[in-house]
Design an enzyme around this catalytic site. Structure first.
Site, mmCIF file in Angstrom:
data_model
loop_
_atom_site.group_PDB
_atom_site.id
_atom_site.type_symbol
_atom_site.label_atom_id
_atom_site.label_comp_id
_atom_site.label_asym_id
_atom_site.label_seq_id
_atom_site.Cartn_x
_atom_site.Cartn_y
_atom_site.Cartn_z
ATOM 1 N N SER A 208 0.951 -1.074 -0.176
ATOM 2 C CA SER A 208 -0.219 0.056 0.029
ATOM 3 C C SER A 208 0.961 1.189 0.089
ATOM 4 C CB SER A 208 -0.937 0.172 1.201
ATOM 5 O OG SER A 208 -0.349 0.029 2.385
ATOM 6 N N ASP B 69 7.442 2.995 6.509
ATOM 7 C CA ASP B 69 7.192 2.350 5.265
ATOM 8 C C ASP B 69 7.322 3.295 4.152
ATOM 9 O OD1 ASP B 69 7.096 0.118 6.709
ATOM 10 O OD2 ASP B 69 4.565 0.076 6.705
#
Length: 380
Positions: free
Chosen positions: A125, A169
């Site tokens: 994602s 991330d």
């Protein structure tokens, strides 16, 4: 290929093609939202976006992973936090966050392809977010630094999508460099690129995708984050990062709640493990990192309690077959584990993992060797 599909979908050639990688976190789990230290590296598996500008306030999104052949069409003026669901919420959230920050985004057509496994704890994602942010920044001449793109991606995910993720991330996907791990201080976003050439030492890092899916926007992830924030408040610090490793016992003695003590113990010891791993890599001794990875898994399993039977089986099997160290990677509740192995033992460990999962009645794991790739970049 991505540009060709874009042309078939939209009837014209895209203005550009961009890529952003997934990531493996070598060590430093659930520390990023505690202002702590992390050590991820970029995968060579990426999400690729072909894109062109529009001037009519329309955002058209298409992914090769979706069964439907038609692009999803959204109006920028209609975008609201919580109002878009499914995979399109991530790129829509980026457009929303850029406009909310005052940047003039007038619409875009995008098509995505990806080789990052979905739901494997490898940041699929975030690769989608970062490639969208970089494409829109370039298309509209925003010139945003990579760390700013990462911050915008985090805001999109936290506010628009509703997932309480930290900054690691997005920063890994945006800022990593090939052949290196990224030593990131998530408080001030200071970075140091740490050489990570395991092959030169006769080593491999295996990624073991258990194929157990998870969703960070609900359930246990948010509970752990809230618990950490409450523990920090009880200890009178801004974040658990502020508890020194040599003062851990003192801090634990001040907490009445056992759950809080578990969360604090993991975060403080995990930050210390990150610093130890960095020191050993910089000293040219990657083999000695193994026990620190294994200790990190024990902490995530027993104190933070975000592991699962499949992850524990992957770690135990790898260690029993000769891995130098192994642990879960990512947010937990499924996803992937990593194992540091000698080159000549890689196939033996892989075979043992497949056999162990079969014997336990689990789906076979997907196993591959991870090497540090580049961060987000423009392809054409």
């Amino acid at each position: 290929m991505t540009a060709d599909v874009f042309q078939q979908l939209y009837g014209f050639t895209p203005e550009g093609v961009w890529a952003a990688p997934g990531r493996v976190n070598l060590i430093g789990e659930h520390t990023d939202y505690n202002d702590g230290f992390v050590l991820p590296f970029a995968l060579t598996r990426t999400t690729v976006a072909a894109a062109s500008r529009r001037d009519d306030g329309v955002l058209r999104l298409h992914s090769s992973a979706e069964a439907s052949g038609a692009p999803v069409e959204l109006r920028l003026d209609d975008l609201r936090p919580g109002g878009t669901h499914g995979w399109t919420a991530y790129p829509a959230g980026i457009a929303w966050a850029l406009r909310d920050a005052g940047h003039r985004i007038t619409g875009a057509d995008l098509h995505y392809d990806s080789t990052v496994p979905i739901g494997a704890g490898l940041s699929s994602s975030h690769a989608l977010e970062v490639v969208t942010a970089l494409a829109l920044s370039d298309l509209f001449g925003l010139g945003l630094e990579r760390w700013r793109l990462a911050r915008l991606c985090q805001r999109a995910e936290n506010v628009f999508v509703g997932a309480p993720t930290g900054i690691m991330d997005q920063t890994a996907s945006a800022c990593c460099t090939e052949g290196h791990a990224l030593f990131l201080d998530t408080r001030d976003l200071s970075q140091r690129h740490i050489p990570l050439d395991l092959a030169a030492h006769g080593l491999r890092l295996l990624v073991i995708d258990t194929q157990v899916k998870h969703d960070h926007s609900e359930g246990g992830y948010g509970d752990r984050r809230r618990g950490c924030e409450e523990a920090a408040a009880a200890l009178g610090v801004e974040a658990l990062r502020d508890i020194a490793h040599d003062r851990l016992d003192e801090a634990l003695a001040r907490l009445d709640d056992e759950n809080s003590r578990r969360l604090v113990r993991h975060v403080v010891t995990e930050n210390h493990r990150v610093e130890q791993v960095v020191a050993r890599l910089e000293a040219g001794d990657p083999r000695s990192v193994g026990p620190l990875l294994t200790a990190g898994h024990a902490s995530l399993r027993d104190d933070f309690r975000v592991s699962c039977p499949e992850l524990d089986l992957a770690v135990a099997t790898a260690l029993d077959t000769g891995a130098l160290g192994a642990r879960m990677t990512g947010g937990g509740f499924g996803g992937s584990a990593i194992a540091l192995v000698e080159e000549e033992a890689a196939q033996k460990v892989s075979d043992a993992l497949t056999a162990a999962f079969r014997a336990a009645g689990h789906r076979p794991p997907r196993i591959f060797t991870a090497t540090p790739g580049p961060g987000a970049h423009r392809i054409s």
